[in-house]
Design an enzyme around this catalytic site. Sequence first.
Site, mmCIF file in Angstrom:
data_model
loop_
_atom_site.group_PDB
_atom_site.id
_atom_site.type_symbol
_atom_site.label_atom_id
_atom_site.label_comp_id
_atom_site.label_asym_id
_atom_site.label_seq_id
_atom_site.Cartn_x
_atom_site.Cartn_y
_atom_site.Cartn_z
ATOM 1 N N LYS A 1 -2.831 5.840 -4.686
ATOM 2 C CA LYS A 1 -3.947 6.714 -4.285
ATOM 3 C C LYS A 1 -3.879 8.047 -5.023
ATOM 4 O O LYS A 1 -2.808 8.668 -5.098
ATOM 5 C CB LYS A 1 -3.907 6.965 -2.771
ATOM 6 C CG LYS A 1 -3.849 5.681 -1.947
ATOM 7 C CD LYS A 1 -4.041 5.931 -0.464
ATOM 8 C CE LYS A 1 -3.775 4.668 0.341
ATOM 9 N NZ LYS A 1 -2.359 4.474 0.694
ATOM 10 N N HIS B 1 -7.881 9.200 -2.438
ATOM 11 C CA HIS B 1 -7.272 9.193 -1.104
ATOM 12 C C HIS B 1 -8.225 9.730 -0.031
ATOM 13 O O HIS B 1 -8.253 9.243 1.102
ATOM 14 C CB HIS B 1 -5.969 10.000 -1.145
ATOM 15 C CG HIS B 1 -4.966 9.587 -0.133
ATOM 16 N ND1 HIS B 1 -3.623 9.569 -0.369
ATOM 17 C CD2 HIS B 1 -5.104 9.166 1.150
ATOM 18 C CE1 HIS B 1 -2.972 9.159 0.718
ATOM 19 N NE2 HIS B 1 -3.860 8.906 1.646
ATOM 20 N N ASP C 1 0.849 -1.196 0.000
ATOM 21 C CA ASP C 1 0.000 0.000 0.000
ATOM 22 C C ASP C 1 0.881 1.241 0.000
ATOM 23 O O ASP C 1 1.714 1.427 0.877
ATOM 24 C CB ASP C 1 -0.895 0.013 1.245
ATOM 25 C CG ASP C 1 -1.843 1.193 1.224
ATOM 26 O OD1 ASP C 1 -2.891 1.083 0.554
ATOM 27 O OD2 ASP C 1 -1.525 2.241 1.835
ATOM 28 N N TYR D 1 2.852 10.094 -0.392
ATOM 29 C CA TYR D 1 3.895 9.604 0.524
ATOM 30 C C TYR D 1 5.298 9.962 0.001
ATOM 31 O O TYR D 1 6.278 9.864 0.734
ATOM 32 C CB TYR D 1 3.810 8.071 0.722
ATOM 33 C CG TYR D 1 2.503 7.561 1.284
ATOM 34 C CD1 TYR D 1 1.546 8.430 1.815
ATOM 35 C CD2 TYR D 1 2.208 6.206 1.295
ATOM 36 C CE1 TYR D 1 0.333 7.960 2.314
ATOM 37 C CE2 TYR D 1 1.003 5.724 1.807
ATOM 38 C CZ TYR D 1 0.070 6.606 2.295
ATOM 39 O OH TYR D 1 -1.117 6.130 2.795
#
Length: 324
Positions: free
Chosen positions: A89, A122, A55, A60
Site C-alpha cells: 500500500k 492506502h 496483505d 506497518y
Amino acid sequence: MTDSMALTKDTRIALNDGNTIPIIGLGTYASPDVPKSLGEEATKIAIDLGYRHIDCAYIYGNEVQIGNAIREKIADGTVKREDIFYTGKLWCTFFSPELVRKGLEKSLQDLQLDYLDLFIMHWPFSLKVCEINPDKPFVYDDVDFCATWEVLEACKDAGLVKSIGVSNFNRKQLERLLSKPGLKYKPVCNQVECHVYLSQSKLQAYCNSNDIVLVAYSVLGSHRDKNWVDLTTPVLLEDLVLANVAAKYNRSPAEVAMRFILQKGIVVLAKSFTVARLKQNLGVFDFELKPEDMKTLEDLDKNLHYGPFKEMKQHPEYPFHDEY
Ligand SMILES: NC(=O)c1ccc[n+]([C@@H]2O[C@H](COP(=O)([O-])OP(=O)(O)OC[C@H]3O[C@@H](n4cnc5c(N)ncnc54)[C@H](OP(=O)(O)O)[C@@H]3O)[C@@H](O)[C@H]2O)c1
C-alpha cells in the site's frame, strides 16, 4: 451472492485487468509493541498451511520481515513467486507524483521482490507528515489522488506491479477516479473495513456494477490497537447473535464472521499470528451459512467503523462523512 459451497481456500476472483486475487488473505498488521519477527514466523507458517495471499503495507513497518518469510518459502520450494499474491500500500505521504514510484521502490527493496501483485492507495487523502504519535500531529497535504493514480498506472506499465487499486475510498471518490480524463486502468479493488457491524452492501453494489472487487479488512472486529481503534466499541467476536449462529453450526464466531463476508462474494483478509487460529481461519470452506442466518447477520449492521481515522476528519478527502 456467490455459489458459496464451490468456494475453497484456493478460489481466486477475477480482477478487471485480467489478473486474479485469492479470496482469502493473511493480514499482517500488528501494533508497534508486537515484535516484527512474529509476523515473519506467522507468514511462513501461513504459507505452509496454504495461504497464498498476503496483505501488508509500508506503514506497518514490517515489509522486511514479511519479505523474508515469502522469500524463504520460495527458497525452500514450498511455493513459487507466482503462487504468492502480495498486496502493498502506498502511504499517504508518498502521494506527490514525484514520490509515488519512490514509495513503491522502497517497498520492493524492503521486501526484496521484483514486483508486487497488487499496490493500492492506502487512503484517499494525502499527508505531508505522518507520525503515528499523538504528540506529533499529522500535517495534511492537498495532492489530488487522480494525479497519484497516473503514476501508479505507469508503475503497472513498467512491470513493478501487476495490478493497482485503492483502499478506503467512498463512492464519490471512486466515481471521481473512474471519470478521470484519460483514465488508463480502473482500480481493480477497493479494500475497506467490512464485517457484520459494517456490511458495506451499498458500496459493494456500486463496486460490483463497476467491476471493482471489494476486499474486506477487520472482518474479525479489528486488531483493537489503541492507536487506531476506540476501545469503547463493542467487541465483534463477543456478539451474542453471532455466537448463537456460530453455535448452530458448531463453529467459532470468527469462522462465522469470515464465512458471512465470503458468502457475500467479498475477498476476506484475516490477521492472526497464532498457529491454531491461522488453521481455523483457513478452514471456513467446509460449511455454508443458510440464507436465514445470512439475513440474521446482515441485520447486525450498524455502520460501525472500528478504524475511522478520525484525526483526518477535517481533511477534504476524509471518506467517512458520506454514508458510503
Ligand atoms: N487498508 C487499510 O486501511 C487496513 C486497515 C486495517 C487492516 N488492514 C489489513 O487487514 C488485516 C486484518 O484486519 P485487522 O488487523 O484489523 O484485524 P482482524 O483480522 O479483524 O482481527 C485480528 C485480531 O483477531 C484475532 N484473531 C484472528 N483469528 C482469530 C480467531 N479465529 N479467533 C479469535 N480471534 C482471532 C487476532 O489475534 P491473534 O493474532 O492473536 O490470533 C487479532 O487480534 C490487517 O492485518 C491488515 O493487513 C487494512
